[in-house]
Design an enzyme around this catalytic site. Structure first.
Site, PDB file in Angstrom:
ATOM      1  N   GLY A   1      -7.023  -2.387   1.289  1.00 56.73           N
ATOM      2  CA  GLY A   1      -6.695  -1.395   0.269  1.00 56.73           C
ATOM      3  C   GLY A   1      -5.993  -0.165   0.812  1.00 56.73           C
TER       4      GLY A   1
ATOM      5  N   HIS B   1       2.407  -2.993   2.748  1.00 61.15           N
ATOM      6  CA  HIS B   1       1.660  -4.029   2.021  1.00 61.15           C
ATOM      7  C   HIS B   1       2.519  -4.609   0.889  1.00 61.15           C
ATOM      8  CE1 HIS B   1      -1.788  -1.431   3.467  1.00 61.15           C
ATOM      9  NE2 HIS B   1      -2.152  -2.607   3.914  1.00 61.15           N
TER      10      HIS B   1
END
Ligand code: PAF
Length: 289
Positions: free
Chosen positions: A30, A36
């Site tokens: 996260g 990402h």
């Protein structure tokens, strides 16, 4: 974009994909950034089904302080993922991943990733934590291809070892590190730096490039290159160097001489933020920067 929290639901869904084409998977902890996003977009482009997971894995932290301090912002992460075409976001709960009575860990016993830092990062706890969670996530999501950013070389070495040793049927796809315009590798915690620290952080990539310049100039002695990199980093007093390493890019074991496939790694603390970065020489003028 479908969000799945429940493990049984993830298993059921993955079972349904068996005939539906290839599954690309991006495991994350996260606090997502552009790096990402690049992985998720590649998974979407290269596979029929794309999945990202968000799970701050408690068992890979050596100190509970670090686990508590680890940045989290699920709504921001979901917002960022909604701008990709990811099909499923898997957000398991820690109490379901590690229920009371959980007692089976995956433990790599050799240490090609034994790149020790002052604080002992790279220890067996980290290796065991990553090996265990990645095995569980692969069981739950059943991906054909898993995507990682080159920046996380240590993590990749562990995952590669687990996949090989446990005959896990998944391909690993490693994409280049995404960098800011001045070369600093993107990271979840870059924006925690003060202006002064942020400026000093540039020295990390500059040190890697100093190593590259020596290789380009035909230096083949790892110690000479490590020394040049260290000498550059220590010119920035706010940068607390953990290590520089010249090693094999797959196994992370130290090399006696620089050959194609050699990786140059650096790790440092700046303020409260821990940085890692690396570049790989592929031979000739071919570098993975
Ligand atoms: O970034 C990480 O650490 C990943 O999420 C992984 C490899 C699954 C381990 O938690």
């Amino acid at each position: 974009m479908r969000i799945i929290h429940n493990l049984d639901e993830m298993t059921e869904t993955a079972r349904g994909w068996l005939a539906g084409g290839s599954v690309g998977f991006v495991p994350t902890m996260g606090f997502l950034h552009q790096g990402h996003k690049t992985l998720v977009q590649a998974a979407h482009q290269e596979c029929e089904i794309s999945v990202a997971s968000i799970f701050v894995n408690p068992v890979q932290f050596e100190e509970s302080e670090d686990l508590i301090r680890y940045p989290r912002d699920l709504s921001r992460d979901l917002q960022l993922l909604s701008t990709t075409s990811v099909d499923v976001v898997f957000v398991p709960r820690a109490e379901e991943i590690y229920p009371a009575g959980f007692s089976t860990f995956v433990m790599p016993t050799s240490s090609p990733w034994a790149v020790q830092s002052a604080k002992g990062a790279g220890s067996w706890i980290y290796a065991r934590g990553v090996a265990t969670i990645i095995t569980k996530l692969f069981q739950l999501v059943r991906p054909d291809v898993a995507y990682f950013g080159q920046k996380n070389a240590q993590q990749i070495a562990i995952v590669r070892q687990v996949v090989r040793d446990l005959n896990i049927d998944v391909g690993l796809r490693i994409l280049p590190t995404v960098r800011e315009s001045d070369g600093l590798a993107l990271g979840s915690r870059n924006h925690f730096l003060t202006q002064l620290e942020r400026r000093a952080a540039r020295v990390l990539y500059r040190a890697l490039l100093a190593g590259k310049a020596l290789v380009d100039g035909n230096v083949r002695n790892p110690a000479e290159i490590e020394k040049a990199m260290i000498d550059l980093v220590v010119t920035e007093p706010v940068v607390n160097l953990d290590y520089v390493k010249v090693c094999h890019s797959d196994t992370l074991s130290a090399v006696d001489t620089i050959l194609p496939g050699t990786m140059f790694m650096i790790a440092a603390h700046i303020g409260k933020v821990h940085f890692i970065d690396n570049i790989i020489w592929r031979g000739g003028t071919n570098w993975l920067l």
